[in-house]
Design a protein around this motif. Structure first.
Motif, PDB file in Angstrom:
ATOM      1  N   VAL A   1       0.838  -1.205   0.000  1.00 19.81           N
ATOM      2  CA  VAL A   1       0.000   0.000   0.000  1.00 19.81           C
ATOM      3  C   VAL A   1       0.869   1.251   0.000  1.00 19.81           C
ATOM      4  CG1 VAL A   1      -1.725   1.296   1.301  1.00 19.81           C
ATOM      5  CG2 VAL A   1      -1.896  -1.197   1.135  1.00 19.81           C
ATOM      6  N   LEU A   2       1.920   1.234   0.822  1.00 15.07           N
ATOM      7  CA  LEU A   2       2.818   2.390   0.859  1.00 15.07           C
ATOM      8  C   LEU A   2       3.411   2.674  -0.512  1.00 15.07           C
ATOM      9  CD1 LEU A   2       4.807   1.844   4.195  1.00 15.07           C
ATOM     10  CD2 LEU A   2       3.012   3.523   3.742  1.00 15.07           C
ATOM     11  N   LEU A   3       3.915   1.621  -1.184  1.00 16.22           N
ATOM     12  CA  LEU A   3       4.517   1.826  -2.499  1.00 16.22           C
ATOM     13  C   LEU A   3       3.504   2.367  -3.501  1.00 16.22           C
ATOM     14  CD1 LEU A   3       6.797  -1.333  -2.863  1.00 16.22           C
ATOM     15  CD2 LEU A   3       7.522   1.022  -2.513  1.00 16.22           C
ATOM     16  N   GLY A   4       2.290   1.833  -3.487  1.00 17.68           N
ATOM     17  CA  GLY A   4       1.265   2.320  -4.410  1.00 17.68           C
ATOM     18  C   GLY A   4       0.990   3.800  -4.228  1.00 17.68           C
ATOM     19  N   VAL A   5       0.900   4.236  -2.978  1.00 16.68           N
ATOM     20  CA  VAL A   5       0.638   5.652  -2.693  1.00 16.68           C
ATOM     21  C   VAL A   5       1.833   6.513  -3.109  1.00 16.68           C
ATOM     22  CG1 VAL A   5       0.247   7.331  -0.848  1.00 16.68           C
ATOM     23  CG2 VAL A   5      -0.988   5.151  -0.843  1.00 16.68           C
ATOM     24  N   TYR A   6       3.048   6.066  -2.771  1.00 13.43           N
ATOM     25  CA  TYR A   6       4.239   6.846  -3.101  1.00 13.43           C
ATOM     26  C   TYR A   6       4.361   7.081  -4.610  1.00 13.43           C
ATOM     27  CZ  TYR A   6       5.940   5.792   1.658  1.00 13.43           C
ATOM     28  OH  TYR A   6       6.090   5.688   3.013  1.00 13.43           O
ATOM     29  N   TYR A   7       4.213   6.017  -5.385  1.00 16.10           N
ATOM     30  CA  TYR A   7       4.384   6.154  -6.833  1.00 16.10           C
ATOM     31  C   TYR A   7       3.280   7.010  -7.460  1.00 16.10           C
ATOM     32  CZ  TYR A   7       8.077   2.608  -6.862  1.00 16.10           C
ATOM     33  OH  TYR A   7       9.249   1.912  -6.663  1.00 16.10           O
ATOM     34  N   ALA A   8       2.057   6.857  -6.994  1.00 18.54           N
ATOM     35  CA  ALA A   8       0.957   7.644  -7.556  1.00 18.54           C
ATOM     36  C   ALA A   8       1.172   9.135  -7.302  1.00 18.54           C
ATOM     37  CB  ALA A   8      -0.373   7.189  -6.958  1.00 18.54           C
ATOM     38  N   LEU A   9       1.566   9.489  -6.080  1.00 19.85           N
ATOM     39  CA  LEU A   9       1.799  10.900  -5.765  1.00 19.85           C
ATOM     40  C   LEU A   9       2.988  11.452  -6.549  1.00 19.85           C
ATOM     41  CD1 LEU A   9       1.258  10.836  -1.888  1.00 19.85           C
ATOM     42  CD2 LEU A   9      -0.306  11.724  -3.635  1.00 19.85           C
ATOM     43  N   ARG A  10       4.032  10.651  -6.716  1.00 20.76           N
ATOM     44  CA  ARG A  10       5.196  11.104  -7.489  1.00 20.76           C
ATOM     45  C   ARG A  10       4.813  11.357  -8.940  1.00 20.76           C
ATOM     46  NH1 ARG A  10      10.361   7.302  -7.566  1.00 20.76           N
ATOM     47  NH2 ARG A  10      10.219   7.745  -5.329  1.00 20.76           N
TER      48      ARG A  10
END
Length: 427
Positions: A305-314
């Motif tokens: 979940v953390l990775l999904g959020v990080y990449y989407a925001l980037r």
């Protein structure tokens, strides 16, 4: 009759666990490695003006550096198993010093590729994120997530320490002064590594921090055999390719594009190089905060979940970046710098955790291969962005492309599933 007061032993302060000393030395080495690796971004314009080389040619040296930086990682992890962290990191620092020092004598592009591409690529690759994974796997059981975050943030700290200094030196005294500074800094770290870095807790008679029993040493008779054998086993699982694919996009959107081309892109819009370098260093300030916080979150939240959020925001932030460049720094650009800094390498702690959860004691070597994909992605982006700039006259297409890829990385990360750890651990 006088009452006797029983003797009470004096209170002693708890002794600092040796794991924290090892982590501190690793932090210093990683700060230096990150600063050495970030230097080409400062030198692109000065080298182009001094030698008349196109940006695509200079970017080729950066690409070689990034590829070797990544491909060295899994072999470095295996070499650390075979020869120990202290020997590998010491040799790596010497390679960086030699490569940086020799650049002051170069007169042709192939020499730039040999020095900054090959020597410094091999040296910094041996002190890459697999070093973080190795230190935390051997020395820590408790606090692994937060220590991984702090050591990962060393990359940002190196950028913060070195970029403004190197940009000032380059502007005031020429690019050769920056090369000499990197050479001296690399040599200065070697004594710390030799004196204080130790390979295993058992070597100094202690347990890993937070452990109740000793973690067995990984015995490897051949670094290349172990690295390739681990890759062969891991590559049979879908989780490896999902992690490698998303991390390749991570590299393309950070080291390859922003780390290499942000300064020349800002200079294209009239911003002084020293100002652009300061902005990129400011990314490092917030990267420290974001990565440590990401390590804390990794101990508590599903890493996928953390990775999904990080990449989407980037991805969303990169899509708006082309509209923010100007001659001067304005509030919207500062908002981007803060936001992007918080997200820069926040992806590392959850990625390291997923490698450890899915591949057991081979996790550091598997992460080395995942990190290799990160650097291949960075190398492709560094060269592609230079060619885009030479052909189209600006970097806009490169920023938009990287933003779209980050949204794809978010999807890949969410699709990661656990695999059988025992099956993933090669004998």
């Amino acid at each position: 009759m006088t009452a006797t007061i029983p003797d009470t032993p004096p209170k002693t302060r708890p002794r600092l666990h040796r794991a924290w000393i090892v982590a501190a030395v690793a932090l210093v080495a990683l700060v230096g490695a990150a600063g050495f690796r970030a230097t080409p971004g400062v030198l692109i314009d000065p080298l182009s003006q001094d030698f008349g080389w196109p940006r695509g040619t200079i970017s080729a040296a950066v690409s070689v550096n990034l590829v070797l930086y990544g491909l060295t990682s899994p072999f470095a992890a295996a070499l650390m198993d075979r020869f120990g962290m202290r020997k590998v990191v010491s040799v790596a620092l010497v390679l960086v010093a030699v490569g940086s020092g020799l650049t002051v004598f170069m007169t042709a592009p192939w020499q730039l590729i040999a020095c900054w591409g090959v020597l410094i690529g091999l040296g910094t690759g041996s002190m890459a994120m697999v070093f973080v994974a190795t230190v935390t796997s051997r020395w820590f059981v408790a606090r692994r997530g937060i220590v991984t975050g702090v050591l990962t943030a060393a990359g940002a700290a190196g950028q913060l320490v070195f970029l403004p200094v190197l940009a000032h030196l380059t502007h005031a005294y020429g690019w050769r002064s920056a090369s000499v500074t990197v050479c001296v800094a690399a040599v200065a770290v070697v004594p710390l590594v030799v004196l204080f870095l130790r390979d295993h807790p058992a070597d100094v008679g202690v347990l890993p921090y937070g452990a109740t029993e000793q973690i067995p040493k990984v015995r490897s008779t051949g670094a290349a055999r172990r690295a390739l054998g681990t890759l062969d086993t891991a590559a049979r699982t879908p989780v490896f390719w999902l992690l490698a694919g998303s991390f390749a996009i991570c590299g393309a959107s950070t080291n390859g594009l922003v780390g290499t081309h942000f300064i020349p892109a800002a200079h294209d819009h009239g911003m002084p190089e020293t100002t652009a370098a300061s902005l990129l260093a400011l990314v490092g300030v917030f990267d420290v905060v974001g990565t440590i916080f990401s390590g804390w979150l990794t101990d508590r939240v599903d890493s996928r979940v953390l990775l999904g959020v990080y990449y989407a925001l980037r991805g969303c932030s990169l899509l708006i970046l082309p509209s923010l460049f100007a001659r001067t720094t304005h509030p919207s650009m500062l908002v981007f710098i803060i936001f992007y800094g918080l997200d820069w390498v926040a992806t590392v702690p959850p990625t390291v955790t997923l490698c450890r959860e899915n591949f057991g004691m081979s996790g550091p070597v598997v992460f080395g291969w995942v990190f290799a994909s990160h650097q291949v992605g960075a190398a492709i982006a560094a060269e592609a962005a230079g060619v885009v700039r030479d052909r189209l006259g600006d970097y806009a297409a490169a920023w938009y492309g990287a933003g779209a890829l980050c949204l794809l990385a978010a999807v890949l990360s969410i699709r990661v599933r656990r695999v059988d750890t025992l099956a993933a651990d090669p004998a």
